[in-house]
Design an enzyme around this catalytic site. Structure first.
Site, PDB file in Angstrom:
ATOM      1  N   LYS A  13      21.193  27.661   2.094  1.00 46.78           N
ATOM      2  CA  LYS A  13      20.083  27.495   0.403  1.00 46.78           C
ATOM      3  C   LYS A  13      19.762  25.823   1.091  1.00 46.78           C
ATOM      4  O   LYS A  13      19.289  25.285   0.134  1.00 46.78           O
ATOM      5  CB  LYS A  13      21.453  27.071  -0.422  1.00 46.78           C
ATOM      6  CG  LYS A  13      22.142  28.518  -0.554  1.00 46.78           C
ATOM      7  CD  LYS A  13      23.173  28.539  -2.498  1.00 46.78           C
ATOM      8  CE  LYS A  13      24.498  28.223  -1.459  1.00 46.78           C
ATOM      9  NZ  LYS A  13      24.918  28.423  -0.611  1.00 46.78           N
ATOM     10  N   ARG A  89      28.317  27.248 -10.493  1.00 46.47           N
ATOM     11  CA  ARG A  89      28.742  28.547  -9.783  1.00 46.47           C
ATOM     12  C   ARG A  89      29.815  29.582 -10.156  1.00 46.47           C
ATOM     13  O   ARG A  89      30.470  29.969  -8.986  1.00 46.47           O
ATOM     14  CB  ARG A  89      29.751  27.539  -8.498  1.00 46.47           C
ATOM     15  CG  ARG A  89      29.444  27.813  -7.107  1.00 46.47           C
ATOM     16  CD  ARG A  89      30.175  26.859  -5.900  1.00 46.47           C
ATOM     17  NE  ARG A  89      30.504  26.685  -4.440  1.00 46.47           N
ATOM     18  CZ  ARG A  89      28.947  26.329  -3.777  1.00 46.47           C
ATOM     19  NH1 ARG A  89      28.435  25.531  -3.907  1.00 46.47           N
ATOM     20  NH2 ARG A  89      29.507  26.766  -2.837  1.00 46.47           N
ATOM     21  N   ARG A 128      26.683  27.365  13.293  1.00 51.44           N
ATOM     22  CA  ARG A 128      26.675  25.661  12.355  1.00 51.44           C
ATOM     23  C   ARG A 128      26.793  24.224  13.234  1.00 51.44           C
ATOM     24  O   ARG A 128      28.005  24.172  13.099  1.00 51.44           O
ATOM     25  CB  ARG A 128      26.645  26.003  10.945  1.00 51.44           C
ATOM     26  CG  ARG A 128      26.366  23.977   9.931  1.00 51.44           C
ATOM     27  CD  ARG A 128      26.373  24.601   8.207  1.00 51.44           C
ATOM     28  NE  ARG A 128      27.655  25.293   7.804  1.00 51.44           N
ATOM     29  CZ  ARG A 128      27.223  25.343   6.930  1.00 51.44           C
ATOM     30  NH1 ARG A 128      27.092  25.235   5.521  1.00 51.44           N
ATOM     31  NH2 ARG A 128      28.677  26.187   6.173  1.00 51.44           N
ATOM     32  N   ARG A 161      31.821  22.234  10.764  1.00 49.52           N
ATOM     33  CA  ARG A 161      32.165  21.833   8.795  1.00 49.52           C
ATOM     34  C   ARG A 161      33.722  22.262   8.873  1.00 49.52           C
ATOM     35  O   ARG A 161      34.117  23.791  10.052  1.00 49.52           O
ATOM     36  CB  ARG A 161      31.954  22.151   7.687  1.00 49.52           C
ATOM     37  CG  ARG A 161      30.504  21.198   7.024  1.00 49.52           C
ATOM     38  CD  ARG A 161      30.136  21.745   5.850  1.00 49.52           C
ATOM     39  NE  ARG A 161      30.310  22.405   5.515  1.00 49.52           N
ATOM     40  CZ  ARG A 161      30.030  23.097   4.259  1.00 49.52           C
ATOM     41  NH1 ARG A 161      28.355  23.235   3.932  1.00 49.52           N
ATOM     42  NH2 ARG A 161      30.640  23.720   3.073  1.00 49.52           N
ATOM     43  N   ARG A 172      35.490  31.776   1.728  1.00 45.45           N
ATOM     44  CA  ARG A 172      34.622  31.214  -0.042  1.00 45.45           C
ATOM     45  C   ARG A 172      33.831  32.234   0.013  1.00 45.45           C
ATOM     46  O   ARG A 172      33.341  32.341  -0.734  1.00 45.45           O
ATOM     47  CB  ARG A 172      33.792  30.280   1.222  1.00 45.45           C
ATOM     48  CG  ARG A 172      34.980  29.364   1.605  1.00 45.45           C
ATOM     49  CD  ARG A 172      33.949  28.312   2.612  1.00 45.45           C
ATOM     50  NE  ARG A 172      33.058  28.155   2.629  1.00 45.45           N
ATOM     51  CZ  ARG A 172      32.101  27.488   3.778  1.00 45.45           C
ATOM     52  NH1 ARG A 172      32.685  27.850   4.449  1.00 45.45           N
ATOM     53  NH2 ARG A 172      30.364  26.814   3.134  1.00 45.45           N
TER      54      ARG A 172
HETATM   55  P1  AP5 Z   1      22.943  26.461   5.296  1.00 46.33           P
HETATM   56  O1  AP5 Z   1      21.843  25.255   5.167  1.00 46.33           O
HETATM   57  O2  AP5 Z   1      24.055  25.391   5.375  1.00 46.33           O
HETATM   58  O3  AP5 Z   1      23.452  26.984   3.862  1.00 46.33           O
HETATM   59  P2  AP5 Z   1      23.902  26.673   3.046  1.00 46.33           P
HETATM   60  O4  AP5 Z   1      23.527  27.957   1.934  1.00 46.33           O
HETATM   61  O5  AP5 Z   1      23.531  26.127   2.217  1.00 46.33           O
HETATM   62  O6  AP5 Z   1      26.044  26.819   2.992  1.00 46.33           O
HETATM   63  P3  AP5 Z   1      27.473  26.580   3.111  1.00 46.33           P
HETATM   64  O7  AP5 Z   1      28.024  26.252   3.597  1.00 46.33           O
HETATM   65  O8  AP5 Z   1      26.384  25.051   2.361  1.00 46.33           O
HETATM   66  O9  AP5 Z   1      27.040  26.697   1.331  1.00 46.33           O
HETATM   67  P4  AP5 Z   1      28.657  26.643   0.572  1.00 46.33           P
HETATM   68  O10 AP5 Z   1      27.817  27.631  -0.646  1.00 46.33           O
HETATM   69  O11 AP5 Z   1      29.198  27.631   0.123  1.00 46.33           O
HETATM   70  O12 AP5 Z   1      29.114  25.433   0.511  1.00 46.33           O
HETATM   71  P5  AP5 Z   1      28.376  24.087  -0.441  1.00 46.33           P
HETATM   72  O13 AP5 Z   1      28.822  22.659   0.552  1.00 46.33           O
HETATM   73  O14 AP5 Z   1      27.302  24.557  -1.129  1.00 46.33           O
HETATM   74  O15 AP5 Z   1      22.891  26.945   6.755  1.00 46.33           O
HETATM   75  C1  AP5 Z   1      24.178  28.002   7.262  1.00 46.33           C
HETATM   76  C2  AP5 Z   1      23.532  27.608   8.610  1.00 46.33           C
HETATM   77  O16 AP5 Z   1      23.004  28.895   9.157  1.00 46.33           O
HETATM   78  C3  AP5 Z   1      23.087  26.457   9.309  1.00 46.33           C
HETATM   79  O17 AP5 Z   1      23.343  26.191  10.956  1.00 46.33           O
HETATM   80  C4  AP5 Z   1      21.569  26.794   9.382  1.00 46.33           C
HETATM   81  O18 AP5 Z   1      20.947  25.628  10.736  1.00 46.33           O
HETATM   82  C5  AP5 Z   1      21.689  28.541   9.481  1.00 46.33           C
HETATM   83  N1  AP5 Z   1      20.542  28.802   9.082  1.00 46.33           N
HETATM   84  C6  AP5 Z   1      19.734  28.768   7.848  1.00 46.33           C
HETATM   85  N2  AP5 Z   1      19.407  29.113   7.427  1.00 46.33           N
HETATM   86  C7  AP5 Z   1      18.604  30.343   8.452  1.00 46.33           C
HETATM   87  C8  AP5 Z   1      17.465  31.115   8.776  1.00 46.33           C
HETATM   88  N3  AP5 Z   1      16.578  31.386   7.599  1.00 46.33           N
HETATM   89  N4  AP5 Z   1      17.908  31.669   9.618  1.00 46.33           N
HETATM   90  C9  AP5 Z   1      18.018  31.231  10.723  1.00 46.33           C
HETATM   91  N5  AP5 Z   1      19.731  30.710  10.080  1.00 46.33           N
HETATM   92  C10 AP5 Z   1      20.042  29.643   9.432  1.00 46.33           C
HETATM   93  O19 AP5 Z   1      30.293  23.781  -0.593  1.00 46.33           O
HETATM   94  C11 AP5 Z   1      31.103  23.163  -1.075  1.00 46.33           C
HETATM   95  C12 AP5 Z   1      32.186  23.589  -1.113  1.00 46.33           C
HETATM   96  O20 AP5 Z   1      33.119  22.854  -1.838  1.00 46.33           O
HETATM   97  C13 AP5 Z   1      32.638  25.072  -1.800  1.00 46.33           C
HETATM   98  O21 AP5 Z   1      33.403  25.880  -0.948  1.00 46.33           O
HETATM   99  C14 AP5 Z   1      33.854  24.746  -3.166  1.00 46.33           C
HETATM  100  O22 AP5 Z   1      34.765  24.801  -2.144  1.00 46.33           O
HETATM  101  C15 AP5 Z   1      32.763  23.153  -3.530  1.00 46.33           C
HETATM  102  N6  AP5 Z   1      32.315  23.332  -4.806  1.00 46.33           N
HETATM  103  C16 AP5 Z   1      30.988  22.503  -4.573  1.00 46.33           C
HETATM  104  N7  AP5 Z   1      30.297  23.379  -5.295  1.00 46.33           N
HETATM  105  C17 AP5 Z   1      30.556  23.883  -6.439  1.00 46.33           C
HETATM  106  C18 AP5 Z   1      30.794  24.061  -7.677  1.00 46.33           C
HETATM  107  N8  AP5 Z   1      29.608  24.111  -8.440  1.00 46.33           N
HETATM  108  N9  AP5 Z   1      32.010  24.139  -8.122  1.00 46.33           N
HETATM  109  C19 AP5 Z   1      32.847  24.255  -7.720  1.00 46.33           C
HETATM  110  N10 AP5 Z   1      33.125  24.115  -6.424  1.00 46.33           N
HETATM  111  C20 AP5 Z   1      32.555  23.481  -6.030  1.00 46.33           C
HETATM  112 MG    MG Z   2      25.038  23.710   2.224  1.00 49.12          MG
END
Ligand code: AP5
Ligand code: MG
Length: 220
Positions: A13, A89, A128, A161, A172
């Protein structure tokens, strides 16, 4: 344009959010990045967030997330629209977001749901690397930095991370299945959702997103 990016953790994402944000000139708002930044800066908000254990894969309570989003979308850079990465979410977050937009006479235009096989997601997590200074994201094989271990943008040493630890990743994914996956049906019912195959190369995935948005009968 107001967009929501949906999909399991690690699906890509954030990677797509950066590209969409540049292409459409709208800010990308990642609640996860907002929380990590506040924790890293040691602000009062960050200390509060730390108590909810996002490093262990637990969610921040809905009301805290909503307050943060309400404040963020009122900032001047959001006047032309914005892109939500990782919000809403939960169903209550989606319902409150809808009300929040309605109060401003705004509407959500589209929800893009990224989908990929679990094996791809696990590989993405394990490789990552992120920049602790500017948040740039890399992958050791799929999206390597120009110089191993160093950020292309600012040269800082890349890190993993804390929530990419395999035990936390498992948690997660469980939390995603329990609390976030029901949003797929929720947005499908409202006709706003389109699913993109995120198992392909980042450029190919982005091409699918643009093709989809260009051909969309806008929900306005
Ligand atoms: P990346 O783009 O980093 O993936 P992502 O979907 O953004 O993964 P996240 O881990 O950031 O998602 P998340 O939703 O768990 O975390 P968030 O920060 O939102 O890509 C991943 C890897 O793959 C990278 O190395 C990239 O280079 C590679 N890649 C990407 N696309 C590719 C492709 N097409 N082919 C090959 N490789 C590829 O949230 C973190 C925490 O915050 C949550 O767990 C929660 O505790 C809290 N939180 C955040 N938002 C909320 C909410 N709304 N409500 C409650 N808690 C929340
Ligand atoms: Mg992300």
């Amino acid at each position: 344009m107001i967009l929501v990016l949906l999909g399991p953790p690690g699906v890509g994402k954030g990677t797509q959010a950066s590209r969409i944000s540049l292409h459409y000139e709208i800010p990308s708002i990642s609640t996860g990045a907002m929380f990590r930044d506040a924790i890293a800066r040691g602000t009062e908000f960050g200390r509060r967030i730390q108590r909810y254990r996002i490093d262990k894969g637990e969610f921040v309570p809905d009301e805290v997330v909503i307050d943060a989003v309400r404040e963020r979308i009122h900032e001047p850079d959001c006047v032309k629209g914005f892109l939500m990465d990782g919000f809403p979410r939960t169903i209550p977050q989606a319902e409150t977001f809808h009300r929040l937009l309605a109060e401003e006479k705004l509407r959500l235009n589209a929800v893009i749901n990224f989908s990929a096989p679990i094996d791809d997601i696990v590989t993405r997590f394990s490789g990552r690397r992120v920049c602790p200074v500017d948040g740039s994201t890399y992958h050791i094989t799929h999206q390597p930095p120009l110089q191993p271990g160093l950020c292309d943008v600012c040269g800082a040493q890349l890190e993993q991370r804390p929530d990419d630890d395999p035990v936390v990743v498992k948690r997660r994914l469980e939390v995603y299945t329990e609390k976030t996956a029901p949003l797929v049906e929720y947005y499908q019912t409202s006709g706003l959702l389109r699913t993109v195959d995120a198992s392909r190369e980042p450029e190919t995935v982005f091409g699918q997103v643009v093709a989809l948005l260009e051909g969309w009968q806008w929900h306005i």
